[in-house]
Scaffold this motif. Sequence first.
Motif, PDB file in Angstrom:
ATOM      1  N   UNK A  13      77.266  -0.615  16.704  1.00  0.00           N
ATOM      2  CA  UNK A  13      78.000   0.642  16.572  1.00  0.00           C
ATOM      3  C   UNK A  13      79.286   0.415  15.779  1.00  0.00           C
ATOM      4  N   UNK A  14      79.884   1.495  15.338  1.00  0.00           N
ATOM      5  CA  UNK A  14      81.119   1.416  14.544  1.00  0.00           C
ATOM      6  C   UNK A  14      82.245   0.722  15.301  1.00  0.00           C
ATOM      7  N   UNK A  15      82.278   0.911  16.627  1.00  0.00           N
ATOM      8  CA  UNK A  15      83.361   0.326  17.415  1.00  0.00           C
ATOM      9  C   UNK A  15      83.094  -1.134  17.808  1.00  0.00           C
ATOM     10  N   UNK A  16      81.974  -1.722  17.357  1.00  0.00           N
ATOM     11  CA  UNK A  16      81.677  -3.118  17.630  1.00  0.00           C
ATOM     12  C   UNK A  16      80.733  -3.342  18.793  1.00  0.00           C
ATOM     13  N   UNK A  17      80.420  -2.298  19.535  1.00  0.00           N
ATOM     14  CA  UNK A  17      79.456  -2.421  20.629  1.00  0.00           C
ATOM     15  C   UNK A  17      78.065  -2.666  20.045  1.00  0.00           C
ATOM     16  N   UNK A  18      77.233  -3.335  20.811  1.00  0.00           N
ATOM     17  CA  UNK A  18      75.850  -3.592  20.408  1.00  0.00           C
ATOM     18  C   UNK A  18      74.942  -2.872  21.388  1.00  0.00           C
ATOM     19  N   UNK A  19      74.087  -2.012  20.858  1.00  0.00           N
ATOM     20  CA  UNK A  19      73.150  -1.264  21.680  1.00  0.00           C
ATOM     21  C   UNK A  19      71.767  -1.883  21.518  1.00  0.00           C
ATOM     22  N   UNK A  20      71.166  -2.304  22.635  1.00  0.00           N
ATOM     23  CA  UNK A  20      69.820  -2.864  22.622  1.00  0.00           C
ATOM     24  C   UNK A  20      68.838  -1.764  22.990  1.00  0.00           C
ATOM     25  N   UNK A  21      67.768  -1.683  22.215  1.00  0.00           N
ATOM     26  CA  UNK A  21      66.755  -0.657  22.417  1.00  0.00           C
ATOM     27  C   UNK A  21      65.424  -1.324  22.724  1.00  0.00           C
ATOM     28  N   UNK A  31      79.455  -4.859  25.195  1.00  0.00           N
ATOM     29  CA  UNK A  31      80.798  -4.593  24.681  1.00  0.00           C
ATOM     30  C   UNK A  31      81.622  -5.876  24.688  1.00  0.00           C
ATOM     31  N   UNK A  32      82.601  -5.912  23.828  1.00  0.00           N
ATOM     32  CA  UNK A  32      83.579  -6.993  23.817  1.00  0.00           C
ATOM     33  C   UNK A  32      82.984  -8.362  23.555  1.00  0.00           C
ATOM     34  N   UNK A  33      83.341  -9.309  24.435  1.00  0.00           N
ATOM     35  CA  UNK A  33      82.912 -10.701  24.258  1.00  0.00           C
ATOM     36  C   UNK A  33      81.395 -10.846  24.348  1.00  0.00           C
ATOM     37  N   UNK A  34      80.749 -10.048  25.198  1.00  0.00           N
ATOM     38  CA  UNK A  34      79.290 -10.118  25.329  1.00  0.00           C
ATOM     39  C   UNK A  34      78.619  -9.697  24.029  1.00  0.00           C
ATOM     40  N   UNK A  35      79.154  -8.684  23.369  1.00  0.00           N
ATOM     41  CA  UNK A  35      78.598  -8.228  22.093  1.00  0.00           C
ATOM     42  C   UNK A  35      78.783  -9.293  21.015  1.00  0.00           C
ATOM     43  N   UNK A  36      79.955  -9.890  20.973  1.00  0.00           N
ATOM     44  CA  UNK A  36      80.225 -10.938  19.981  1.00  0.00           C
ATOM     45  C   UNK A  36      79.324 -12.142  20.200  1.00  0.00           C
TER      46      UNK A  36
END
Length: 75
Positions: A13-21, A31-36
């Motif tokens: 996402x634009x804000x850096x979150x990662x969405x898993x589908x 979000x945050x460190x988990x997304x990175x």
Amino acid sequence: MPGAPEGFTYRVRKNGDVELLHHGRPAVVLRGAAAARFLIDVNTEDPQELMARVTGNYKHGNERTAKKHPRNRHR
């Protein structure tokens, strides 16, 4: 390999979150460190297996046992 995870995709996402589908439906948002950490690991590991582990939709080891259970024999 039979039983290998499949159907997982992800989008950043634009804000850096990662969405898993999973099969096009949202399963988890990182979000945050988990997304990175996910974005680093997805390039070094099997992406399907990694996403299955992160979402919790991963083989639990009892599939073969459950298939032999009397309740499931007719299936």
